[in-house]
Design a protein around this motif. Sequence first.
Motif, PDB file in Angstrom:
ATOM      1  N   TYR A  91      -4.919 -22.793 -43.634  1.00 13.61           N
ATOM      2  CA  TYR A  91      -3.807 -23.426 -42.937  1.00 13.61           C
ATOM      3  C   TYR A  91      -3.448 -24.816 -43.459  1.00 13.61           C
ATOM      4  O   TYR A  91      -2.383 -25.338 -43.138  1.00 13.61           O
ATOM      5  N   GLY A  92      -4.315 -25.425 -44.235  1.00 14.82           N
ATOM      6  CA  GLY A  92      -4.103 -26.798 -44.683  1.00 14.82           C
ATOM      7  C   GLY A  92      -2.836 -26.995 -45.474  1.00 14.82           C
ATOM      8  O   GLY A  92      -2.086 -27.941 -45.236  1.00 14.82           O
ATOM      9  N   SER A  93      -2.565 -26.106 -46.408  1.00 15.79           N
ATOM     10  CA  SER A  93      -1.396 -26.245 -47.264  1.00 15.79           C
ATOM     11  C   SER A  93      -0.105 -26.151 -46.456  1.00 15.79           C
ATOM     12  O   SER A  93       0.804 -26.966 -46.631  1.00 15.79           O
ATOM     13  N   SER A  94      -0.026 -25.176 -45.564  1.00 16.33           N
ATOM     14  CA  SER A  94       1.197 -25.028 -44.769  1.00 16.33           C
ATOM     15  C   SER A  94       1.360 -26.195 -43.801  1.00 16.33           C
ATOM     16  O   SER A  94       2.473 -26.672 -43.573  1.00 16.33           O
ATOM     17  N   TYR A  95       0.252 -26.683 -43.242  1.00 14.77           N
ATOM     18  CA  TYR A  95       0.324 -27.835 -42.338  1.00 14.77           C
ATOM     19  C   TYR A  95       0.805 -29.066 -43.092  1.00 14.77           C
ATOM     20  O   TYR A  95       1.653 -29.814 -42.603  1.00 14.77           O
ATOM     21  N   TYR A  96       0.279 -29.273 -44.301  1.00 13.99           N
ATOM     22  CA  TYR A  96       0.670 -30.405 -45.137  1.00 13.99           C
ATOM     23  C   TYR A  96       2.166 -30.357 -45.430  1.00 13.99           C
ATOM     24  O   TYR A  96       2.882 -31.353 -45.263  1.00 13.99           O
ATOM     25  N   LYS A  97       2.655 -29.196 -45.835  1.00 21.11           N
ATOM     26  CA  LYS A  97       4.077 -29.054 -46.156  1.00 21.11           C
ATOM     27  C   LYS A  97       4.937 -29.283 -44.925  1.00 21.11           C
ATOM     28  O   LYS A  97       5.977 -29.944 -44.986  1.00 21.11           O
ATOM     29  N   GLN A  98       4.504 -28.741 -43.792  1.00 21.46           N
ATOM     30  CA  GLN A  98       5.249 -28.896 -42.548  1.00 21.46           C
ATOM     31  C   GLN A  98       5.281 -30.369 -42.115  1.00 21.46           C
ATOM     32  O   GLN A  98       6.318 -30.883 -41.693  1.00 21.46           O
ATOM     33  N   LEU A  99       4.156 -31.046 -42.246  1.00 19.39           N
ATOM     34  CA  LEU A  99       4.066 -32.455 -41.881  1.00 19.39           C
ATOM     35  C   LEU A  99       4.989 -33.307 -42.746  1.00 19.39           C
ATOM     36  O   LEU A  99       5.708 -34.177 -42.253  1.00 19.39           O
ATOM     37  N   LEU A 100       5.000 -33.045 -44.047  1.00 20.38           N
ATOM     38  CA  LEU A 100       5.872 -33.799 -44.945  1.00 20.38           C
ATOM     39  C   LEU A 100       7.342 -33.532 -44.647  1.00 20.38           C
ATOM     40  O   LEU A 100       8.160 -34.459 -44.646  1.00 20.38           O
ATOM     41  N   ARG A 155      10.044 -36.411 -43.510  1.00 17.98           N
ATOM     42  CA  ARG A 155      10.686 -36.715 -44.780  1.00 17.98           C
ATOM     43  C   ARG A 155      11.453 -38.033 -44.743  1.00 17.98           C
ATOM     44  O   ARG A 155      11.524 -38.756 -45.738  1.00 17.98           O
ATOM     45  N   ALA A 168      -9.352 -24.715 -43.249  1.00 24.84           N
ATOM     46  CA  ALA A 168      -8.574 -25.719 -43.975  1.00 24.84           C
ATOM     47  C   ALA A 168      -7.860 -25.095 -45.172  1.00 24.84           C
ATOM     48  O   ALA A 168      -6.703 -25.404 -45.436  1.00 24.84           O
TER      49      ALA A 168
END
Length: 115
Positions: free
Chosen positions: A23-32, A36, A20
Amino acid sequence: MMASKLVQLQGKATQASKVAAEYGSSYYKQLLEKNRHYIQEPPTVERCNLLSKQLFYTRLASIPERYESLWKEVDSAKQLWKNRQELRVEDAGIAVLFGLECFAWFCADSLLSER
């Protein structure tokens, strides 16, 4: 026995937290970024409260239309029941799906009323 299970669980939790963190931070940014167009600006608590109220009252306003639709389906089911001797397999399937839908609405209503 229980101690070894606890050690296994701790190991898995540690491994999960490492994944987490990595990869969590990059997944969060990608999801947002991907979603958008759904984000309301400014993304504040006040805006979230407003949207929540809008959703609630919009759904509340849709009840009469959904209620009318329900009774149309009930009348259709009554007609099928009256003519059950002429019932085809397709019609029986539709009747079963209608029954399941009613049951699902009942369950959803029960869950929501518990809140």
